[in-house]
Design an enzyme around this catalytic site. Structure first.
Site, PDB file in Angstrom:
ATOM      1  N   HIS A  47     -13.706  25.967  36.792  1.00 34.95           N
ATOM      2  CA  HIS A  47     -14.240  24.012  36.286  1.00 34.95           C
ATOM      3  C   HIS A  47     -13.490  23.151  36.926  1.00 34.95           C
ATOM      4  CE1 HIS A  47     -16.725  22.323  32.900  1.00 34.95           C
ATOM      5  NE2 HIS A  47     -16.632  21.626  34.386  1.00 34.95           N
ATOM      6  N   ARG A  98     -23.384  23.699  33.796  1.00 33.78           N
ATOM      7  CA  ARG A  98     -22.300  24.158  33.150  1.00 33.78           C
ATOM      8  C   ARG A  98     -22.800  25.963  32.471  1.00 33.78           C
ATOM      9  NH1 ARG A  98     -19.791  20.390  32.605  1.00 33.78           N
ATOM     10  NH2 ARG A  98     -20.007  18.726  31.021  1.00 33.78           N
TER      11      ARG A  98
HETATM   12  P1  NDP Z   1     -27.672  13.270  35.466  1.00 33.98           P
HETATM   13  O1  NDP Z   1     -28.372  12.209  33.635  1.00 33.98           O
HETATM   14  O2  NDP Z   1     -27.093  11.358  35.904  1.00 33.98           O
HETATM   15  O3  NDP Z   1     -28.972  13.499  36.091  1.00 33.98           O
HETATM   16  C1  NDP Z   1     -28.817  14.879  35.212  1.00 33.98           C
HETATM   17  C2  NDP Z   1     -30.744  15.195  35.814  1.00 33.98           C
HETATM   18  O4  NDP Z   1     -30.913  16.364  35.745  1.00 33.98           O
HETATM   19  C3  NDP Z   1     -31.547  14.571  36.578  1.00 33.98           C
HETATM   20  O5  NDP Z   1     -32.368  14.727  37.793  1.00 33.98           O
HETATM   21  C4  NDP Z   1     -33.344  14.680  35.090  1.00 33.98           C
HETATM   22  O6  NDP Z   1     -34.055  14.054  35.004  1.00 33.98           O
HETATM   23  C5  NDP Z   1     -32.247  16.187  35.355  1.00 33.98           C
HETATM   24  N1  NDP Z   1     -33.088  17.250  34.080  1.00 33.98           N
HETATM   25  C6  NDP Z   1     -32.637  16.803  32.886  1.00 33.98           C
HETATM   26  N2  NDP Z   1     -33.155  17.446  32.308  1.00 33.98           N
HETATM   27  C7  NDP Z   1     -34.458  18.198  32.304  1.00 33.98           C
HETATM   28  C8  NDP Z   1     -35.428  19.032  32.627  1.00 33.98           C
HETATM   29  N3  NDP Z   1     -35.370  19.750  31.281  1.00 33.98           N
HETATM   30  N4  NDP Z   1     -35.877  19.166  33.744  1.00 33.98           N
HETATM   31  C9  NDP Z   1     -36.024  19.537  34.967  1.00 33.98           C
HETATM   32  N5  NDP Z   1     -34.802  18.724  34.819  1.00 33.98           N
HETATM   33  C10 NDP Z   1     -33.790  17.643  34.011  1.00 33.98           C
HETATM   34  O7  NDP Z   1     -26.519  13.962  34.635  1.00 33.98           O
HETATM   35  P2  NDP Z   1     -25.453  13.930  36.230  1.00 33.98           P
HETATM   36  O8  NDP Z   1     -26.157  14.238  37.455  1.00 33.98           O
HETATM   37  O9  NDP Z   1     -24.590  13.214  36.264  1.00 33.98           O
HETATM   38  O10 NDP Z   1     -24.451  15.815  36.074  1.00 33.98           O
HETATM   39  C11 NDP Z   1     -24.943  16.048  35.383  1.00 33.98           C
HETATM   40  C12 NDP Z   1     -24.615  17.678  34.895  1.00 33.98           C
HETATM   41  O11 NDP Z   1     -23.397  18.103  35.543  1.00 33.98           O
HETATM   42  C13 NDP Z   1     -23.215  17.091  33.982  1.00 33.98           C
HETATM   43  O12 NDP Z   1     -23.905  17.442  32.519  1.00 33.98           O
HETATM   44  C14 NDP Z   1     -22.254  18.298  33.933  1.00 33.98           C
HETATM   45  O13 NDP Z   1     -22.554  19.527  32.888  1.00 33.98           O
HETATM   46  C15 NDP Z   1     -22.273  18.437  34.809  1.00 33.98           C
HETATM   47  N6  NDP Z   1     -21.433  18.454  35.540  1.00 33.98           N
HETATM   48  C16 NDP Z   1     -20.239  19.589  36.055  1.00 33.98           C
HETATM   49  C17 NDP Z   1     -18.750  19.438  35.866  1.00 33.98           C
HETATM   50  C18 NDP Z   1     -17.903  20.192  36.768  1.00 33.98           C
HETATM   51  O14 NDP Z   1     -17.023  20.212  37.708  1.00 33.98           O
HETATM   52  N7  NDP Z   1     -18.637  21.700  37.169  1.00 33.98           N
HETATM   53  C19 NDP Z   1     -17.860  17.646  36.731  1.00 33.98           C
HETATM   54  C20 NDP Z   1     -18.874  16.462  36.200  1.00 33.98           C
HETATM   55  C21 NDP Z   1     -20.974  17.273  35.401  1.00 33.98           C
HETATM   56  P3  NDP Z   1     -34.562  13.287  35.401  1.00 33.98           P
HETATM   57  O15 NDP Z   1     -33.971  12.038  36.971  1.00 33.98           O
HETATM   58  O16 NDP Z   1     -36.534  12.831  35.891  1.00 33.98           O
HETATM   59  O17 NDP Z   1     -33.809  12.336  34.488  1.00 33.98           O
HETATM   60  C1  OXD Z   2     -17.555  16.327  33.577  1.00 34.93           C
HETATM   61  C2  OXD Z   2     -17.305  18.088  33.714  1.00 34.93           C
HETATM   62  O1  OXD Z   2     -18.930  16.802  32.982  1.00 34.93           O
HETATM   63  O2  OXD Z   2     -16.137  17.659  34.218  1.00 34.93           O
HETATM   64  O3  OXD Z   2     -17.201  15.316  33.645  1.00 34.93           O
HETATM   65  O4  OXD Z   2     -17.727  18.831  33.673  1.00 34.93           O
END
Ligand code: NDP
Ligand code: OXD
Length: 309
Positions: free
Chosen positions: A272, A224
């Site tokens: 995005h 983000r």
């Molecule tokens: P998940 O919830 O599956 O994974 C999140 C990861 O981040 C986990 O490994 C988690 O750790 C880690 N994490 C969260 N908080 C912390 C912290 N404070 N310190 C260290 N590690 C942390 O999310 P997704 O992989 O599905 O998606 C990630 C993000 O990608 C979304 O939230 C969105 O913002 C972004 N996104 C962007 C898109 C785009 O087109 N640009 C499209 C889709 C998503 P743990 O495994 O230990 O819980």
């Molecule tokens: C999502 C994105 O969070 O598109 O799925 O950013």
């Protein structure tokens, strides 16, 4: 069951079509035509207006129309007792990994330099390390980051990842927690941010992190916009501490016309698009949860509101 649909994208007709394929009897009401608010059981939403979700007294499930849920936590009156589920869609995961691989390979093969050389008609070979000598770090090892990390390792990069909890992933050096971040940064020539936006992760891409990275490193932000401290990135690019940045997400979207990122020679901007929600496949994840809700079964991909992801 009555379902509310709200999105800032003009996609209600497509969603109605996709959901009806699986649930022909579903009553989908598109905001602002909500009818009797007491009849709404579930809501599927993208960036709902603050206050909207609190107006449905019998809401039992909120589905994010994206993988991220930060858009929901912006609402101070979000009904905290209602479970939130998010999209987990293999199609989206593949799309994200494609984007990350494309951008890592472009950085690795020095695409920006060769494009600039072409502009000047310069024929000059740059030293080219092998993938095995390029260290790629992925912040966030969840659904998306975990897949991208595995696929980068298949290409031969030296891959590491950072998460909140400790992980053991074959072929990926894993770091976790705030104490693991400096060591992770020190071994990341290319650093990919695939974290969710939470109060803990906001501003994680900052001057301290950039200073810990090897000189001349690069970042890719697909999490983000608020993960990045923009002025720290500009300063790191100006000083040469970082050599390039690929940005898909921004504090303000669309990126304002006057923003310096548009014209910065070491910044790649995409609008995005790394992994857009694809209604035909994403609908399957939502339909499964609607069926579970109706049957009183546990929901899938439930967000922990205390962690905000
Ligand atoms: P998940 O919830 O599956 O994974 C999140 C990861 O981040 C986990 O490994 C988690 O750790 C880690 N994490 C969260 N908080 C912390 C912290 N404070 N310190 C260290 N590690 C942390 O999310 P997704 O992989 O599905 O998606 C990630 C993000 O990608 C979304 O939230 C969105 O913002 C972004 N996104 C962007 C898109 C785009 O087109 N640009 C499209 C889709 C998503 P743990 O495994 O230990 O819980
Ligand atoms: C999502 C994105 O969070 O598109 O799925 O950013």
């Amino acid at each position: 069951m009555a379902l509310l649909f709200y999105s800032t994208m003009d996609s209600s007709a497509q969603w109605r079509h996709e959901l009806a394929k699986h649930l022909p009897d579903l009553e989908m009401r598109v905001w602002p035509e909500t009818g009797d608010v007491r009849e709404i059981d579930a809501a599927i939403v993208w960036k709902p207006k603050p206050g909207l979700l609190a107006t449905f007294p019998n809401l039992k499930m909120i589905c994010s129309l994206g993988a991220g849920v930060d858009h929901l936590f912006l609402d101070p009156s979000l009904p905290r007792q209602v479970p939130i589920v998010r999209l987990v869609d293999p199609y989206m995961t593949e799309a994200m990994s494609e984007y990350v691989l494309t951008q890592v390979l472009c950085l690795h093969r020095q695409d920006l330099i060769y494009r600039a050389q072409q502009q000047e008609q310069v024929w000059r070979e740059q030293p080219q390390p092998n993938a095995a000598d390029r260290r790629v770090g992925v912040l966030g090892l969840g659904e998306l980051g975990g897949d991208a990390a595995r696929k980068l390792a298949v290409f031969g990069f030296k891959v590491s990842g950072w998460s909140r909890s400790e992980k053991r992933l074959p072929g990926i050096e894993s770091f976790h927690g705030s104490q693991g971040l400096p060591a992770f940064a020190r071994r990341s020539d290319i650093l990919v941010c695939l974290l969710p936006l939470t109060t803990e992760t906001e501003g994680v891409l900052n001057a301290r992190l950039f200073a810990a990275m090897p000189k001349g490193g690069a970042i890719i932000n697909v999490g983000r916009g608020r993960h990045l401290v923009e002025e720290d990135l500009i300063a790191a690019l100006e000083s040469g501490q970082l050599s390039a940045a690929v940005l898909d997400v921004f504090r303000e979207e669309p990126l304002p016309a006057a923003h310096p990122f548009w014209r910065h020679p070491r910044v790649v901007v995409t609008p995005h698009v790394a992994a857009a929600t694809n209604a035909p496949t994403a609908a399957l994840s939502i339909v499964e949860n609607l069926r579970r809700l109706a049957a009183g079964k546990p929901l899938l991909n439930v967000v922990d509101p205390t962690r905000q992801y």
